[in-house]
Scaffold this active site. Structure first.
Site, short mmCIF file in Angstrom:
data_model
loop_
_atom_site.label_atom_id
_atom_site.label_comp_id
_atom_site.label_asym_id
_atom_site.label_seq_id
_atom_site.Cartn_x
_atom_site.Cartn_y
_atom_site.Cartn_z
CG HIS A 103 92.63 45.37 -24.85
ND1 HIS A 103 91.37 45.38 -25.34
CD2 HIS A 103 93.50 45.31 -25.95
CE1 HIS A 103 91.49 45.34 -26.55
NE2 HIS A 103 92.59 45.20 -27.13
CG ASN A 176 89.64 44.18 -31.05
OD1 ASN A 176 89.78 44.34 -29.60
ND2 ASN A 176 90.53 44.68 -31.93
CE1 TYR A 390 96.20 40.13 -26.74
CE2 TYR A 390 97.84 40.63 -28.61
CZ TYR A 390 96.70 40.77 -27.74
OH TYR A 390 95.71 41.68 -28.08
#
Length: 718
Positions: A103, A176, A390
């Site tokens: 990303h 997404n 993350y």
């Protein structure tokens, strides 16, 4: 023949019905909270630096001159004591931060989410606790595989990450534009990324999966097939960020104040309608305008046409986690809306572009672990891994644990905890007892839970049973039925686009073994698909492998099968000639008419004289959603066209022909209609307009843009 999904549901006695939460009736809410500001501008303004009427300073605030270094003599060496030089160069040397592993290429915008109702009957989340409540948001759209410098229009899954700056802390939906993912277990994520990234020896290809390692992984790990099919369809090359839906991918939980919970799937539904490029067009755009998507978003917001999405959830009782013929904890599966309708909770509108790309879009750090009271996790193994990954990657990118203190990451609520120090600490903490429990600080900050302080709490219904197990759940085993349902649900032209996309990818593979393995996996989904792909790469048709063949379909995956609800923000290329006053006059009238409909008009001429916006030398059909020709410009087309040094030979004809080949609406006024004659098969085809007046052409093109692409122009395999 394997039973279809619908038959399985019938056998299980499951009743498919409308959602009981669709009414949206307001309910009394007994706890009052400050509403988060919709614009959010006051909060961000405190961090902005305005340089008007100022002098250069060092980072320490002292005024300086930094356009020349300090040297020993007029022509001598630079001195080590030149702190101005060292500070300037050192800061420059450290401007870049580690790029996102995935990303990396993205664009962001601010906006506002507005709740349609009081939803306290399904969640304790404060941003959904009253009708009309506004919450500031920041959204980042992205591609996945490519580097930060790659093109927008590569074929890829697209990220759709949204942060809600709620009055009870930040809440992120890190999703997404595709409702499923490649893998079922987060432990495979490094393998997936290593496989799709460029080869480690040559760093080729960039932002592309048409290479051996990608398809080696896809064919060895068939859980990838479902997401792969979505990416090989129009969903992998959207017309813009505005024209794609968003999905949370994972099953989550919503929890009420009294602890009642439901399983949910997050959905963002575009109010602009879904639209896609075609592959050749996307490839050309990658070279002509690699910033196509981010420019489209920026321009639309600047024009006051900020895009909108509705946020919804599919709501399922906890005990029905496996009631639909598959496991809702499997992130490679999606729940068809025919089975569980989407309850629409509210609307998001994007209204403001970032002030500084790096400070905001690059430094925003989303996390699936950013949840608030009223939202809880599920046991989805991919989600469980993302919660850790993350957070960990943000530590790497930011160089320390204080990335939440950056302006774009800061919650709009006060932060009170015992986290201390670390690189880049921006707060001056006054509490001398940064631990819990304590008596020196009166027990502050106090513990918040379900009943005190409106704290986050885990859904009471959650429980874990069973022995330790390293492996994939047996309920995740069927990874072929849903890709088949997706393929079945596409209209014939979309099936052809998917077939062609896989042909394009497979034809670039070097390994015969990988080609054979790929065909084997495709054949488990559809013998028709496998046969059509095999024909192009020189392999014999395979015998059907029908174990997972189903006739199930869903109405919610097609892109080209439905008209768009809005044409605002589309661009029409008006081909004119500066040597004809009639042509320029008609172009101006058309531009006015299109503008009144919210459609951008670009008048193209031989040169940038008054009345033109772009030259033929720089124009291309990829920039336009429709193309029209004004009377007088026909002299630039075909055999009557004279050689012109102002643009490449045949450029006006090329723009028109490419627009037609890619299914776009095309038209001409009066005598200019002669330029449409060379187009193949245009006599009775839709989307080709021969009219006598400017107003009629504008109306026809606007109507044609609702169809967006006339897919009957694309040939189908016989």
């Amino acid at each position: 023949m394997r039973l279809s999904l619908w038959n399985l549901l019938g056998l299980s006695g499951l009743v498919v019905a409308s959602c009981p939460y669709m009414s949206g009736e307001d309910q009394e809410y007994h706890i009052s909270h400050i509403q988060a500001r919709g614009t959010d501008s006051e909060f961000l303004d405190q961090f902005k630096v305005e340089d008007s009427n100022s002098y250069l300073t060092t980072d320490a605030g002292g005024p300086i001159q930094d356009d020349a270094s300090l040297k020993a003599g007029e022509r001598g060496p630079t001195l080590l004591e030149d702190f101005i030089f060292r500070q300037k160069i050192q800061h420059f040397d450290h401007e870049r931060v580690p790029e996102r592993a995935v990303h990396a290429r993205g664009a962001g915008a601010y906006g506002t989410f507005t709740s349609y109702a009081d939803w306290t009957n399904i969640t304790a989340a404060s941003f959904l606790n009253s009708k009309g409540k506004e919450t500031p948001v920041f959204v980042r759209f992205s591609t996945v595989a490519g580097s930060r410098g790659s093109a927008d229009t590569v074929r890829d899954v697209h990220g759709f990450a949204t942060r809600f700056y709620t009055d009870e802390g930040n809440f992120d939906i890190v999703g997404n534009n595709i409702p499923v993912f490649f893998i079922q277990d987060a432990i495979l994520f490094p393998d997936l990324v290593h496989a799709v990234k460029p080869s480690p020896d040559s760093e080729i290809p960039q932002a592309a999966t048409g290479h051996d390692s990608a398809w080696d992984f896809f064919s060895q790990q068939p859980s990838t097939l479902h997401t792969l099919f979505w990416a090989m369809s129009g969903h992998g090359i959207p017309r813009s960020y505005r024209h794609m839906d968003g999905f949370g991918v994972h099953t989550m939980r919503l929890v009420t104040d009294d602890g009642k919970s439901k399983l949910v799937k997050w959905h963002w539904k575009t109010k602009q309608g879904k639209a896609s490029l075609v592959w050749e067009e996307a490839q050309i755009l990658a070279g002509k305008n690699p910033d196509f998507h981010r420019q489209d978003l920026w321009d639309d917001i600047n024009a006051g046409n900020g895009p909108e999405w509705e946020l919804g959830v599919q709501i399922v009782d906890e005990e029905d986690v496996q009631a639909f013929g598959f496991d809702l904890l499997d992130p490679t599966k999606f729940l068809p809306e025919e089975l569980v309708p989407v309850t629409i909770l509210g609307k998001m509108k994007l209204t403001d572009n970032p002030t500084n790309y790096f400070a905001e879009t690059e430094q925003v750090m989303f996390q699936p672990g950013h949840i608030v009271r009223g939202v809880d996790f599920s046991d989805d193994p991919l989600l469980q891994g993302r919660i850790y990954s993350y957070l960990d990657t943000q530590l790497n990118r930011n160089g320390g644990p204080n990335f939440e203190q950056l302006p774009v990451n800061r919650p709009r609520t006060k932060v009170h905890n015992n986290n201390r120090d670390g690189a880049g600490q921006m707060f001056i903490h006054t509490n001398k007892a940064p631990y819990s429990p304590n008596s020196l600080s009166g027990g502050n900050p106090k513990q918040a839970n379900q009943t005190k302080g409106r704290g986050f709490f885990t859904a009471p219904s959650r429980k874990v049973v069973g022995s330790l197990h390293r492996g994939t759940a047996s309920s995740f085993a069927d990874v072929w039925s849903q890709p088949r349902m997706f393929y079945n649900s596409l209209i014939p032209s979309e099936q052809q686009f998917l077939v062609n996309a896989i042909r394009f990818e497979i034809s670039q593979l070097k390994s015969d073994l990988i080609k054979k393995n790929t065909l084997m996996q495709l054949n488990r989904v559809s013998n028709d698909l496998a046969t059509r792909v095999a024909a192009v790469i020189g392999y014999k048709p395979l015998d059907p492998s029908p174990e997972f063949y189903t006739n199930a379909t869903t109405d919610y995956v097609t892109i080209f099968g439905k008209p768009l609800p809005s044409v605002v923000g589309f661009t029409v290329g008006i081909l004119a000639s500066t040597s004809s006053s009639t042509s320029i006059s008609q172009a101006a009238q058309l531009a006015t008419s299109f503008s009144s409909r919210g459609i951008r008009a670009v008048i193209v001429g031989e040169s940038l004289l008054s009345g033109t916006d772009q030259t033929y030398s720089s124009a291309d059909a990829t920039a336009f959603d429709a193309v029209v020709v004004t009377m007088g410009a026909e002299t630039l087309f075909g055999p009557v066209a004279k050689p012109n040094t102002l643009f490449p030979s045949g450029r006006p004809s090329q723009i028109l022909h490419d627009a037609y080949r890619w299914g776009k609406p095309v038209g001409a006024v009066s005598k200019a209609s002669v330029v449409l004659e060379p187009l193949p098969g245009t006599k009775n085809q839709g989307g080709v307009y021969r009219v006598e007046s400017v107003n009629e052409l504008a109306t026809s093109i606007a109507k044609g843009l609702e169809t967006f692409r006339f897919v009957d122009r694309f040939p189908l395999d016989s």
